[in-house]
Design an enzyme around this catalytic site. Structure first.
Site, PDB file in Angstrom:
ATOM      1  N   ASP A 189       0.856  -1.190   0.000  1.00  0.00           N
ATOM      2  CA  ASP A 189       0.000   0.000   0.000  1.00  0.00           C
ATOM      3  C   ASP A 189       0.887   1.233   0.000  1.00  0.00           C
ATOM      4  O   ASP A 189       1.990   1.222   0.564  1.00  0.00           O
ATOM      5  CB  ASP A 189      -0.913   0.020   1.225  1.00  0.00           C
ATOM      6  CG  ASP A 189      -1.937  -1.101   1.211  1.00  0.00           C
ATOM      7  OD1 ASP A 189      -2.433  -1.420   0.123  1.00  0.00           O
ATOM      8  OD2 ASP A 189      -2.227  -1.658   2.283  1.00  0.00           O
ATOM      9  N   ASP A 236      -7.103  -1.254  -4.397  1.00  0.00           N
ATOM     10  CA  ASP A 236      -8.112  -0.828  -3.422  1.00  0.00           C
ATOM     11  C   ASP A 236      -9.019   0.242  -4.009  1.00  0.00           C
ATOM     12  O   ASP A 236     -10.237   0.238  -3.797  1.00  0.00           O
ATOM     13  CB  ASP A 236      -7.442  -0.296  -2.148  1.00  0.00           C
ATOM     14  CG  ASP A 236      -6.630  -1.355  -1.425  1.00  0.00           C
ATOM     15  OD1 ASP A 236      -7.005  -2.539  -1.507  1.00  0.00           O
ATOM     16  OD2 ASP A 236      -5.623  -0.997  -0.785  1.00  0.00           O
TER      17      ASP A 236
END
Length: 206
Positions: A145, A180
């Site tokens: 991420d 995401d």
């Protein structure tokens, strides 16, 4: 939208997702962060997620393996949903939404399945792609991420507030990736444009 165009959308976004993750992995040390265009509210902040969304982890020795296998089954179901929706001439809203969700799920599965055997760890150093000393095993990789938008960061709440008074507060402290964003956008389309997305189903029931 045709199935071919839907898969092209999936492939394009998947390439962007993996390119961004590989770049971060091979240029950033874990927990390293930089401001984009010198703006505090937009940062690149490299972390690795070992579990589900929002950092939730499944306990036990086989928790990670169970999660990865579940994701693979979920991708199979989403892919079937996409194929079925195109076959039944579903709306473009629905097909694009499903394609985005499929992209996101598949993108994070690649990390979970393969990153543990192609990268070494990022603790205190930049990781090496196709390392001779990988940090994990097959199906036990970590999801990369990097996007961080702390609109309000480390704001100390007034002391007179009950419970939270005097504590630091950050508005929107989630750190996420392209996969995401694809999932969130796909779900958002289904929620905001629900009637248009499922107009074929609505017409059949009228």
């Amino acid at each position: 939208m045709s199935l071919k165009k839907a898969y092209l959308l999936v492939l394009l976004l998947l390439l962007i997702d993996q390119a961004s993750k590989i770049y971060i992995k091979t240029h950033f040390v874990l927990q390293e962060r930089i401001k984009v265009l010198d703006q505090n509210w937009f940062q690149i902040f490299f972390i690795e997620n070992e579990g589900m969304a929002w950092g939730v982890e499944l306990p036990g020795e086989y928790g990670k393996l169970f999660l990865t296998l579940f994701r693979i089954l979920a991708v199979g179901g989403i892919a079937y949903w996409l194929h079925d929706s195109v076959k039944k001439h579903g709306s473009n809203y629905l097909i694009v939404a499903i394609a985005l969700i499929l992209t996101g799920a598949f993108g994070n599965i690649i990390d979970s399945v393969f990153y543990g055997i192609i990268f070494d760890d990022s603790y205190g150093k930049v990781a090496t792609l196709f390392s001779d000393e990988p940090y994990g095993t097959l199906f036990h990789g970590k999801v990369v991420d990097m996007f961080y938008f702390p609109i309000i960061e480390d704001y100390v709440l007034p002391s007179w507030l009950p419970i939270w008074g005097g504590k630091e507060f950050t508005f929107f402290n989630a750190i996420f990736n392209v996969a995401d964003m694809a999932i969130s956008t796909g779900v958002g389309i289904l929620i905001v444009f629900n009637k248009k997305a499922f107009e074929h189903d609505h017409n059949e029931h009228n």
